[in-house]
Design a protein around this motif. Structure first.
Motif, mmCIF file in Angstrom:
data_model
loop_
_atom_site.group_PDB
_atom_site.id
_atom_site.type_symbol
_atom_site.label_atom_id
_atom_site.label_comp_id
_atom_site.label_asym_id
_atom_site.label_seq_id
_atom_site.Cartn_x
_atom_site.Cartn_y
_atom_site.Cartn_z
ATOM 1 N N MET A 44 -4.579 -6.115 8.052
ATOM 2 C CA MET A 44 -5.240 -5.590 6.538
ATOM 3 C C MET A 44 -3.673 -5.438 5.856
ATOM 4 O O MET A 44 -2.953 -5.212 6.457
ATOM 5 C CB MET A 44 -5.516 -4.398 6.844
ATOM 6 C CG MET A 44 -6.383 -3.774 5.651
ATOM 7 S SD MET A 44 -7.237 -2.137 5.850
ATOM 8 C CE MET A 44 -8.114 -2.295 7.382
ATOM 9 N N THR A 45 -4.054 -6.142 4.652
ATOM 10 C CA THR A 45 -2.702 -6.228 3.773
ATOM 11 C C THR A 45 -2.525 -4.863 3.044
ATOM 12 O O THR A 45 -3.358 -3.971 3.358
ATOM 13 C CB THR A 45 -2.868 -7.278 2.849
ATOM 14 O OG1 THR A 45 -3.968 -6.758 1.951
ATOM 15 C CG2 THR A 45 -3.053 -8.537 2.901
ATOM 16 N N LYS A 46 -1.302 -4.541 2.716
ATOM 17 C CA LYS A 46 -1.026 -3.341 1.900
ATOM 18 C C LYS A 46 -2.083 -3.111 0.582
ATOM 19 O O LYS A 46 -2.068 -1.817 0.472
ATOM 20 C CB LYS A 46 0.475 -3.157 1.681
ATOM 21 C CG LYS A 46 0.835 -3.890 0.575
ATOM 22 C CD LYS A 46 2.430 -3.539 -0.016
ATOM 23 C CE LYS A 46 2.856 -4.445 -0.978
ATOM 24 N NZ LYS A 46 4.089 -3.995 -1.577
ATOM 25 N N SER A 54 -5.169 -4.065 0.842
ATOM 26 C CA SER A 54 -6.501 -3.732 1.424
ATOM 27 C C SER A 54 -6.751 -2.077 1.892
ATOM 28 O O SER A 54 -6.039 -1.403 2.044
ATOM 29 C CB SER A 54 -6.636 -4.343 2.559
ATOM 30 O OG SER A 54 -6.562 -5.811 2.257
ATOM 31 N N ALA A 55 -8.088 -1.616 1.455
ATOM 32 C CA ALA A 55 -8.500 -0.540 1.627
ATOM 33 C C ALA A 55 -9.128 -0.346 2.865
ATOM 34 O O ALA A 55 -9.980 -1.377 3.204
ATOM 35 C CB ALA A 55 -9.474 -0.009 0.743
ATOM 36 N N SER A 56 -9.102 0.720 3.898
ATOM 37 C CA SER A 56 -9.707 0.725 5.165
ATOM 38 C C SER A 56 -11.354 0.871 4.572
ATOM 39 O O SER A 56 -11.727 1.070 3.491
ATOM 40 C CB SER A 56 -9.567 1.964 5.725
ATOM 41 O OG SER A 56 -9.919 2.986 5.267
ATOM 42 N N PRO A 57 -12.064 0.461 5.408
ATOM 43 C CA PRO A 57 -13.627 0.362 5.310
ATOM 44 C C PRO A 57 -14.219 1.643 4.923
ATOM 45 O O PRO A 57 -14.833 1.934 3.876
ATOM 46 C CB PRO A 57 -14.629 0.018 6.450
ATOM 47 C CG PRO A 57 -13.396 -0.948 7.088
ATOM 48 C CD PRO A 57 -12.127 -0.357 6.844
ATOM 49 N N SER A 58 -13.641 2.842 5.573
ATOM 50 C CA SER A 58 -13.927 4.260 4.944
ATOM 51 C C SER A 58 -13.684 4.529 3.621
ATOM 52 O O SER A 58 -14.268 5.217 2.915
ATOM 53 C CB SER A 58 -13.750 5.156 6.184
ATOM 54 O OG SER A 58 -12.280 5.439 6.199
ATOM 55 N N GLU A 59 -12.271 4.311 3.602
ATOM 56 C CA GLU A 59 -11.508 4.631 2.367
ATOM 57 C C GLU A 59 -12.221 3.755 0.838
ATOM 58 O O GLU A 59 -12.514 4.261 -0.160
ATOM 59 C CB GLU A 59 -10.105 4.106 2.173
ATOM 60 C CG GLU A 59 -9.201 4.510 0.900
ATOM 61 C CD GLU A 59 -9.663 5.999 0.546
ATOM 62 O OE1 GLU A 59 -9.482 6.332 -0.743
ATOM 63 O OE2 GLU A 59 -9.595 6.782 1.276
ATOM 64 N N ALA A 60 -12.573 2.622 1.263
ATOM 65 C CA ALA A 60 -13.282 1.860 0.382
ATOM 66 C C ALA A 60 -14.743 2.293 0.086
ATOM 67 O O ALA A 60 -15.246 2.558 -1.160
ATOM 68 C CB ALA A 60 -13.466 0.442 0.720
ATOM 69 N N SER A 63 -9.366 -5.462 -3.285
ATOM 70 C CA SER A 63 -8.761 -5.076 -2.091
ATOM 71 C C SER A 63 -9.943 -4.818 -0.957
ATOM 72 O O SER A 63 -9.706 -4.532 -0.006
ATOM 73 C CB SER A 63 -8.283 -3.503 -2.136
ATOM 74 O OG SER A 63 -9.084 -2.606 -2.641
ATOM 75 N N SER A 64 -10.983 -5.354 -1.480
ATOM 76 C CA SER A 64 -12.187 -5.195 -0.389
ATOM 77 C C SER A 64 -12.885 -6.700 -0.246
ATOM 78 O O SER A 64 -12.722 -7.409 -1.071
ATOM 79 C CB SER A 64 -13.300 -4.118 -0.970
ATOM 80 O OG SER A 64 -12.765 -3.013 -1.117
#
Length: 160
Positions: A1-3, A5-11, A40-41
């Motif tokens: 994941m790039t900086k 990118s949001a984690s799936p739960s954060e997205a 970012s997603s």
């Protein structure tokens, strides 16, 4: 994941916040958050659809068209994205493009009375009265939308 990118739960949390902002009519903040999420997603039809709605509500119609088209690219059977595209084309005064988009929406969700009513309304607006009457006659008695179709049919007959 790039900086970026949001984690799936954060997205998912950010997407819900953007949707809540949109429901509150805070279109500018919602649009900003949808734009950030899109960068970012992974591609997401619903994200592009919601972003398109926010852009349309902000009067940024050409940008809204792009987002509805992106939504359709992600999910070619997403009737709501075709409806959003139709409504945006109507706002742009592009009736022929709107007519194509609403037919694609109906093809994606043939049981939807709301989409059929949108088509009838568009056809009346375009002055395509015979087509509007034919479309209204295709909504069966007793089915959802029948009464509204008959009202639109009356309007079309008055404009004939």
């Amino acid at each position: 994941m790039t900086k970026n990118s949001a984690s799936p739960s954060e997205a998912a949390k950010q997407f819900q916040i953007a949707n809540d902002l949109a429901c509150q009519g805070n279109w500018s903040s919602a649009e900003d958050l949808y734009r950030q999420l899109a960068s970012s997603s992974p591609p997401n039809a619903r994200l592009h659809y919601n972003w398109g709605i926010a852009l349309r509500e902000l009067g940024r119609l050409d940008e809204a068209v792009v987002q509805f088209e992106q939504s359709i690219l992600q999910n070619p059977a997403y009737a709501s994205a075709y409806l959003g595209l139709c409504q945006t084309y109507r706002a742009l005064g592009s009736s022929d493009a709107a007519r194509i988009a609403i037919q694609l929406a109906i093809d994606s969700a043939p049981q939807s009375a709301a989409l059929k009513l949108e088509k009838i309304d568009l056809l009346i607006e375009m002055g395509a009265i015979p087509d509007a009457l034919e479309s209204a006659d295709q909504i069966e008695r007793g089915s959802p939308g029948y009464a509204n179709a008959q009202n639109l049919k009356g309007l079309a007959l008055r404009r004939r």
